[in-house]
Design an enzyme around this catalytic site. Structure first.
Site, PDB file in Angstrom:
ATOM      1  N   ASP A  79      -2.374  58.610  -4.085  1.00 41.76           N
ATOM      2  CA  ASP A  79      -3.282  57.355  -3.981  1.00 41.76           C
ATOM      3  C   ASP A  79      -4.932  57.927  -4.417  1.00 41.76           C
ATOM      4  OD1 ASP A  79      -4.050  54.794  -3.546  1.00 41.76           O
ATOM      5  OD2 ASP A  79      -3.802  54.823  -1.368  1.00 41.76           O
ATOM      6  N   LEU A 100       2.178  53.805   5.134  1.00 40.70           N
ATOM      7  CA  LEU A 100       3.349  53.944   4.510  1.00 40.70           C
ATOM      8  C   LEU A 100       3.543  53.132   3.386  1.00 40.70           C
ATOM      9  CD1 LEU A 100       5.919  55.059   7.154  1.00 40.70           C
ATOM     10  CD2 LEU A 100       4.221  56.378   5.931  1.00 40.70           C
ATOM     11  N   SER A 101       2.941  52.050   3.188  1.00 41.94           N
ATOM     12  CA  SER A 101       3.059  51.008   2.050  1.00 41.94           C
ATOM     13  C   SER A 101       4.483  50.873   1.509  1.00 41.94           C
ATOM     14  CB  SER A 101       1.866  51.519   0.938  1.00 41.94           C
ATOM     15  OG  SER A 101       0.801  51.580   1.314  1.00 41.94           O
ATOM     16  N   ASN A 104       3.196  47.339  -7.593  1.00 45.59           N
ATOM     17  CA  ASN A 104       2.195  47.669  -8.671  1.00 45.59           C
ATOM     18  C   ASN A 104       2.268  46.835  -9.923  1.00 45.59           C
ATOM     19  OD1 ASN A 104       2.395  51.283  -7.836  1.00 45.59           O
ATOM     20  ND2 ASN A 104       0.946  49.844  -7.282  1.00 45.59           N
ATOM     21  N   TRP A 105       3.474  46.038  -9.844  1.00 52.80           N
ATOM     22  CA  TRP A 105       3.461  45.153 -11.030  1.00 52.80           C
ATOM     23  C   TRP A 105       2.127  44.005 -11.154  1.00 52.80           C
ATOM     24  CZ3 TRP A 105       6.219  46.692 -14.827  1.00 52.80           C
ATOM     25  CH2 TRP A 105       7.343  47.556 -14.550  1.00 52.80           C
TER      26      TRP A 105
END
Ligand code: FPP
Length: 247
Positions: free
Chosen positions: A21, A196-197, A69-70
């Protein structure tokens, strides 16, 4: 004593997972665009992968692209896909030299054709490599992975292969993308975010978490050594007491 010398080679984690990240913020800090950050992130991928293989890590899983992330700006998604195609396409030599096998987790069938083609080529070329598995999480979501596992188990119940009452943790394990991969002992997240996403939710039940302020393009060999020294100083109790562990 160097950081590397402080690492106990006998207790190197078998599996390290990394949430890479901070590429965007790193780039912004120097007045560059986000894609510049991703490009420099690839350098860290290379350095950390080599270092892990040398240390004897057996599986390194990198969160390269989440299902969320799209939702990024179209141009950034496009650039990330191009970067993936280029990077995967040009890494065959390095992976072969380091005896690393490429694997993926996530629904790669939704990735652009070009990406899938390069992935398949590299997976095929490296399939007999044995030193380390480099696992790229692509179009990955931990919750989606669990939903998929539940669907498969429900099918097995419907077909009479298993009874609902007898479903075990192992039934879930074997239906995850990571069926062949042990749980990560260490998870690293860069850039100071403490989440943790949606990454390896089931698999990280007992994983040691390590957070660093460094942005991913700044994360290098030494950063990895530092994380390992920290990890090895911890006591992993799995719910037991210290006294029980001493026996
Ligand atoms: C997070 O930084 C990074 C990503 C979402 C993509 C990671 C991709 C790479 C390192 C390049 C390609 C990878 C491989 C394996 C070839 P961010 O953009 O979320 O940064 P920010 O939080 O500062 O915005």
């Amino acid at each position: 004593m160097s950081l590397k010398e402080k690492i106990n080679t006998a207790t190197i984690p078998q599996h390290i997972a990394i949430i890479m990240d901070g590429n965007g913020r790193w780039a912004k800090k120097q007045g560059k665009n986000r894609v510049f950050g991703h490009k420099n992130g690839v350098k860290s991928v290379r350095e950390v992968s080599e270092a892990c293989a040398e240390l004897g890590v057996k599986h390194l899983t990198l969160y390269a692209f989440s299902t969320e992330n799209w939702n990024r700006p179209k141009l950034e998604v496009f650039a990330l896909m191009e970067l993936l195609v280029f990077t995967i396409g040009s890494e065959t030599k390095t992976l072969m030299k380091n005896n690393i096998r490429l694997k993926t987790i996530g629904d790669t069938s939704k990735m652009p054709e070009k990406v899938q083609r390069e992935l398949n080529k590299l997976k095929e070329a490296t399939k007999n490599n044995t030193r380390m598995d480099l696992v790229l999480a692509l179009n990955y979501s931990g919750r989606q992975e669990l939903v998929n596992a539940v669907k498969k188990i429900a099918e097995d119940v419907k077909k009479g292969k298993i009874e609902a009452n007898n479903i075990t943790e192992n039934d879930i394990n074997r239906n995850l993308y990571t069926a062949e991969i042990p749980e990560p002992e260490l998870m690293i997240r860069t850039s100071g975010e403490l989440r943790l996403s949606n990454f390896l939710l089931w698999q990280s039940a007992y994983t040691e978490l390590y957070f660093t302020e460094e942005f991913w393009p700044e994360f290098n060999r030494e950063s990895l050594y530092k994380a390992l020294v920290q990890f090895q100083s911890r006591e992993r109790r799995f719910g037991k007491t210290s006294e029980q562990l001493e026996k």
